[in-house]
Design a protein around this motif. Structure first.
Motif, PDB file in Angstrom:
ATOM      1  N   ALA A 155       0.536  -1.226  -0.215  1.00 58.65           N
ATOM      2  CA  ALA A 155       0.001   0.206   0.106  1.00 58.65           C
ATOM      3  C   ALA A 155       0.623   1.131  -0.131  1.00 58.65           C
ATOM      4  CB  ALA A 155      -0.897   0.207   1.253  1.00 58.65           C
ATOM      5  N   THR A 156       0.413   2.253  -0.542  1.00 53.63           N
ATOM      6  CA  THR A 156       1.008   3.545  -0.478  1.00 53.63           C
ATOM      7  C   THR A 156       0.352   4.426   0.226  1.00 53.63           C
ATOM      8  OG1 THR A 156      -0.616   4.118  -2.554  1.00 53.63           O
ATOM      9  CG2 THR A 156       1.790   3.202  -2.871  1.00 53.63           C
ATOM     10  N   ASP A 157      -0.911   4.155   0.712  1.00 52.76           N
ATOM     11  CA  ASP A 157      -1.517   4.935   1.592  1.00 52.76           C
ATOM     12  C   ASP A 157      -1.555   4.703   3.041  1.00 52.76           C
ATOM     13  OD1 ASP A 157      -3.776   7.212   1.967  1.00 52.76           O
ATOM     14  OD2 ASP A 157      -4.690   5.255   2.909  1.00 52.76           O
ATOM     15  N   ASP A 158      -1.222   5.463   4.013  1.00 58.13           N
ATOM     16  CA  ASP A 158      -0.695   4.993   5.375  1.00 58.13           C
ATOM     17  C   ASP A 158      -2.196   4.593   6.024  1.00 58.13           C
ATOM     18  OD1 ASP A 158       1.934   5.632   5.112  1.00 58.13           O
ATOM     19  OD2 ASP A 158       1.724   7.655   5.887  1.00 58.13           O
ATOM     20  N   ALA A 159      -3.150   5.382   5.658  1.00 59.27           N
ATOM     21  CA  ALA A 159      -4.349   4.935   6.336  1.00 59.27           C
ATOM     22  C   ALA A 159      -4.917   3.530   5.959  1.00 59.27           C
ATOM     23  CB  ALA A 159      -5.622   5.793   5.976  1.00 59.27           C
ATOM     24  N   GLU A 160      -4.763   3.241   4.672  1.00 53.84           N
ATOM     25  CA  GLU A 160      -5.081   1.774   4.274  1.00 53.84           C
ATOM     26  C   GLU A 160      -3.764   0.742   4.952  1.00 53.84           C
ATOM     27  OE1 GLU A 160      -4.994  -1.081   0.219  1.00 53.84           O
ATOM     28  OE2 GLU A 160      -4.562   1.094   0.042  1.00 53.84           O
ATOM     29  N   ARG A 161      -2.968   1.136   4.945  1.00 51.33           N
ATOM     30  CA  ARG A 161      -1.888   0.029   5.811  1.00 51.33           C
ATOM     31  C   ARG A 161      -2.175  -0.046   6.948  1.00 51.33           C
ATOM     32  NH1 ARG A 161       2.999   2.553   4.333  1.00 51.33           N
ATOM     33  NH2 ARG A 161       3.115   1.219   2.550  1.00 51.33           N
ATOM     34  N   ALA A 162      -2.521   0.793   7.896  1.00 55.04           N
ATOM     35  CA  ALA A 162      -3.005   0.869   9.253  1.00 55.04           C
ATOM     36  C   ALA A 162      -4.147  -0.303   9.259  1.00 55.04           C
ATOM     37  CB  ALA A 162      -3.094   1.976  10.097  1.00 55.04           C
ATOM     38  N   ALA A 163      -5.353  -0.002   8.472  1.00 55.13           N
ATOM     39  CA  ALA A 163      -6.474  -0.710   8.402  1.00 55.13           C
ATOM     40  C   ALA A 163      -6.209  -2.055   8.253  1.00 55.13           C
ATOM     41  CB  ALA A 163      -7.473  -0.162   7.586  1.00 55.13           C
ATOM     42  N   ARG A 164      -5.500  -2.239   7.093  1.00 53.66           N
ATOM     43  CA  ARG A 164      -5.177  -3.945   6.756  1.00 53.66           C
ATOM     44  C   ARG A 164      -4.296  -4.771   8.076  1.00 53.66           C
ATOM     45  NH1 ARG A 164      -6.793  -4.950   2.129  1.00 53.66           N
ATOM     46  NH2 ARG A 164      -7.358  -3.298   0.542  1.00 53.66           N
ATOM     47  N   CYS A 165      -3.824  -4.011   8.682  1.00 58.94           N
ATOM     48  CA  CYS A 165      -2.807  -4.403   9.893  1.00 58.94           C
ATOM     49  C   CYS A 165      -3.394  -4.425  11.041  1.00 58.94           C
ATOM     50  CB  CYS A 165      -1.687  -3.598  10.125  1.00 58.94           C
ATOM     51  SG  CYS A 165      -0.168  -3.746   8.601  1.00 58.94           S
ATOM     52  N   ARG A 166      -4.762  -4.257  11.104  1.00 59.11           N
ATOM     53  CA  ARG A 166      -5.603  -4.395  12.222  1.00 59.11           C
ATOM     54  C   ARG A 166      -6.574  -5.351  12.295  1.00 59.11           C
ATOM     55  NH1 ARG A 166      -7.338  -0.206  16.182  1.00 59.11           N
ATOM     56  NH2 ARG A 166      -7.973  -1.398  18.219  1.00 59.11           N
ATOM     57  N   SER A 249     -14.470  -1.036   8.351  1.00 57.47           N
ATOM     58  CA  SER A 249     -14.434  -0.574   9.750  1.00 57.47           C
ATOM     59  C   SER A 249     -15.228  -1.703  10.777  1.00 57.47           C
ATOM     60  CB  SER A 249     -14.741   0.905  10.130  1.00 57.47           C
ATOM     61  OG  SER A 249     -16.117   0.743   9.904  1.00 57.47           O
ATOM     62  N   VAL A 250     -14.812  -1.543  11.984  1.00 59.77           N
ATOM     63  CA  VAL A 250     -15.611  -2.227  13.069  1.00 59.77           C
ATOM     64  C   VAL A 250     -15.776  -1.047  14.249  1.00 59.77           C
ATOM     65  CG1 VAL A 250     -15.666  -3.986  14.900  1.00 59.77           C
ATOM     66  CG2 VAL A 250     -14.666  -4.495  12.694  1.00 59.77           C
ATOM     67  N   THR A 251     -17.262  -1.084  14.511  1.00 61.61           N
ATOM     68  CA  THR A 251     -17.669  -0.172  15.695  1.00 61.61           C
ATOM     69  C   THR A 251     -18.051  -0.906  17.029  1.00 61.61           C
ATOM     70  OG1 THR A 251     -18.732   1.368  14.035  1.00 61.61           O
ATOM     71  CG2 THR A 251     -19.212   1.554  16.259  1.00 61.61           C
ATOM     72  N   PHE A 252     -17.195  -0.623  17.999  1.00 60.02           N
ATOM     73  CA  PHE A 252     -17.458  -1.282  19.266  1.00 60.02           C
ATOM     74  C   PHE A 252     -18.465  -0.602  20.218  1.00 60.02           C
ATOM     75  CE2 PHE A 252     -12.724  -2.055  19.237  1.00 60.02           C
ATOM     76  CZ  PHE A 252     -12.782  -3.270  18.528  1.00 60.02           C
ATOM     77  N   SER A 253     -19.113  -1.334  21.071  1.00 55.64           N
ATOM     78  CA  SER A 253     -20.373  -1.011  21.877  1.00 55.64           C
ATOM     79  C   SER A 253     -20.143   0.147  22.719  1.00 55.64           C
ATOM     80  CB  SER A 253     -20.822  -2.144  22.585  1.00 55.64           C
ATOM     81  OG  SER A 253     -19.786  -2.556  23.478  1.00 55.64           O
ATOM     82  N   ASP A 254     -18.850   0.518  22.949  1.00 52.02           N
ATOM     83  CA  ASP A 254     -18.287   1.738  23.825  1.00 52.02           C
ATOM     84  C   ASP A 254     -18.165   3.019  22.825  1.00 52.02           C
ATOM     85  OD1 ASP A 254     -16.038   1.325  22.275  1.00 52.02           O
ATOM     86  OD2 ASP A 254     -14.763   1.090  24.089  1.00 52.02           O
ATOM     87  N   GLY A 255     -18.457   2.702  21.574  1.00 51.03           N
ATOM     88  CA  GLY A 255     -18.558   3.973  20.404  1.00 51.03           C
ATOM     89  C   GLY A 255     -17.422   4.038  19.697  1.00 51.03           C
ATOM     90  N   GLU A 256     -16.273   3.530  20.155  1.00 55.91           N
ATOM     91  CA  GLU A 256     -14.977   3.291  19.385  1.00 55.91           C
ATOM     92  C   GLU A 256     -15.189   2.735  17.710  1.00 55.91           C
ATOM     93  OE1 GLU A 256     -10.256   1.864  19.527  1.00 55.91           O
ATOM     94  OE2 GLU A 256     -11.793   1.326  20.984  1.00 55.91           O
ATOM     95  N   VAL A 257     -14.485   3.514  16.903  1.00 53.96           N
ATOM     96  CA  VAL A 257     -14.700   2.843  15.494  1.00 53.96           C
ATOM     97  C   VAL A 257     -13.091   2.873  14.937  1.00 53.96           C
ATOM     98  CG1 VAL A 257     -15.500   3.243  13.176  1.00 53.96           C
ATOM     99  CG2 VAL A 257     -16.762   4.546  15.060  1.00 53.96           C
ATOM    100  N   VAL A 258     -13.128   1.462  14.824  1.00 56.98           N
ATOM    101  CA  VAL A 258     -11.675   0.793  14.455  1.00 56.98           C
ATOM    102  C   VAL A 258     -11.567   0.732  12.769  1.00 56.98           C
ATOM    103  CG1 VAL A 258      -9.916  -0.907  14.732  1.00 56.98           C
ATOM    104  CG2 VAL A 258     -11.557  -0.160  16.649  1.00 56.98           C
ATOM    105  N   PRO A 259     -10.816   1.372  11.956  1.00 56.92           N
ATOM    106  CA  PRO A 259     -10.742   0.933  10.801  1.00 56.92           C
ATOM    107  C   PRO A 259      -9.833  -0.519  10.780  1.00 56.92           C
ATOM    108  CG  PRO A 259      -9.638   3.313  11.322  1.00 56.92           C
ATOM    109  CD  PRO A 259      -9.719   2.646  12.517  1.00 56.92           C
TER     110      PRO A 259
END
Length: 450
Positions: A155-166, A249-259
């Motif tokens: 990936a060349t986009d940092d946001a995409e790289r972080a999401a794929r590593c989560r 993305s995944v949204t947790f019940s505490d409101g946190e949204v995780v890419p």
């Protein structure tokens, strides 16, 4: 005419029941007065406890299978799935692997269809969650995780790289904890192949709605397992659920949204859809049976394993039922087979009673926690007990030899981090992999009978 005993399912409970029947009824099977039919879609029994190690590449898929042609000697094997049962007409509806549907009458019936992944009405869950209940899911998950690392590295986009590593695993029981633990080690070892990924970017999160991790282990061992995982970098979020899942993305019940591009769903199991269409009483979604494993109101029909609510006679609580573990399933099989034989001979049935011998949890590498015979172990001693238990529980010597060879090879040779790719074009939903929508309804079963 031969008395026909039909056994549904070739998991721990079903296979052990057949093996016991073959042993006890050998003369009758040989002279043709009794026929045992095992109905199962696959030609192997899957040793589920080692599935996380398959996903992590520690052992091969073949090593966690017990070939039915070797394990079953005298019973007839019918390759297919029982998609419906008419208890009044004493007949099973079998959909063979060819797609053909046939009626299979029985004189005695043993229901051991196992369980499927329990899902909830969460937006996006059905479309995007990955399961871990069979070999295909384990193979797909391994391919998927390695693919995310490859794509992140490219990936060349940092946001995409972080999401794929989560990576997010839902379910703090044995399946979820071991899956997160084993795959976290896989990623850690694989990172040397992906120089453009910062190791700190790869994050594994294990979440559960319960206040404790693996409460069945007890408070102390559960906390020790939690501490081991946290020290390895696995984030643990307890008393937290999932409220929404999308492809990004995944949204947790505490409101946190995780890419995130990977959600592994292991939040419990539920009975096979087969049992829910039988028209009999259920207890917590499982077939209500007596301590003799017989379905109430249906003499000659027995149920055991994950789909049966078997009274736990070792507990003071009269409402207690045995947990859906391999340990109980294999021991129930002996009682079920003996009671089938007793019913054929007109003898009294026996009751199932087993004191739990303890639990083991493999956290990968040399790390484990175990609670055998009321002893609390962690680290290397627990790992020795854990793997020793698995070897003892595997039914065939050749299967044990394969597992040991795989452990040794992985210890000294590591992993090759290869994606197989043969499931790449398959829809990866839990329903698709586990076939939960292929069963007949009560109305369809009645229509066949008429």
């Amino acid at each position: 005419m031969a008395e026909r005993v039909v056994v549904v399912g070739a998991g721990f409970a079903g296979l052990e029941t057949v093996k016991r029947l073959e042993k006890v009824l050998r003369p009758q099977l040989e002279d043709g007065s009794v026929e045992v039919v095992l109905v199962a879609p696959n030609d192997y029994m899957l040793y589920l406890p080692l599935l996380p190690q398959v996903a992590a590449g520690v052992i091969t898929a073949q090593s966690v299978t017990v070939p039915l042609p070797r394990a079953v000697k005298r019973a007839h094997r019918l390759p297919g799935t029982v998609v419906g049962v008419d208890l009044e007409q004493k007949c099973c509806v079998v959909r063979k692997i060819s797609g053909e549907e046939i009626d299979l009458p029985y004189d005695r019936l043993v229901l051991a269809p196992g369980s499927v992944t329990r899902q909830f009405d969460i937006p996006g869950l059905e479309e995007h969650a990955l399961g871990m209940k069979n070999l295909a899911q384990a193979a797909y998950l391994r391919d998927h995780v390695l693919a995310q690392l490859e794509l992140a590295n490219a990936a060349t986009d940092d946001a995409e790289r972080a999401a794929r590593c989560r990576f997010v695993v839902v379910g703090g029981g044995y399946a979820g904890t071991e899956t997160a633990a084993c795959l976290q080690l896989l990623c850690e070892a694989a990172l040397k192949r992906f120089p453009r990924i910062d190791p700190g970017m790869v994050r594994w999160t294990l979440i559960d709605i319960a206040p404790r991790l693996m409460p069945e282990l007890g408070k102390r061992l559960g906390e020790q397992a939690l501490d081991i995982l946290r020290r390895r970098g696995v984030e643990i979020k307890l008393e937290t659920g999932v409220s929404e899942v999308t492809d990004e993305s995944v949204t947790f019940s505490d409101g946190e949204v995780v890419p995130c591009r990977t959600l592994v769903w292991t939040a419990g199991v539920t009975s096979s859809p087969l049992v829910k269409n039988l028209g009999v009483d259920l207890v917590r979604g499982r077939l209500k049976v007596g301590a003799d494993l017989q379905v109430e109101g249906h003499p000659g029909v027995f149920a055991l394993g994950d789909s049966a609510a078997v009274p736990d006679l070792t507990q003071d609580d009269p409402e207690a039922i045995c947990p859906p573990t391999a340990q109980h399933a294999t021991r129930m099989a002996t009682t079920a087979a003996d009671n089938v034989v007793a019913s054929l001979r007109g003898d009294a049935l026996t009751q199932y009673k087993h004191h739990d011998l303890g639990l083991v949890v493999d956290l990968g590498g040399s790390q484990a926690v175990a609670h055998p015979l009321n002893l609390e172990l962690k680290g290397a001693p627990a790992q020795v007990v854990t793997r020793g238990y698995h070897l003892f529980a595997l039914p065939l010597m050749r299967t044990r030899a394969r597992v040991v060879a795989n452990w040794i090879l992985h210890l000294f040779g590591g992993d090759d981090f290869i994606r197989i790719g043969f499931l790449a074009d398959r829809k990866a939903t839990v329903d698709e992999f586990e076939g939960t929508t292929s069963y007949l309804s009560r109305d369809e079963i009645r229509a066949r009978a008429s």
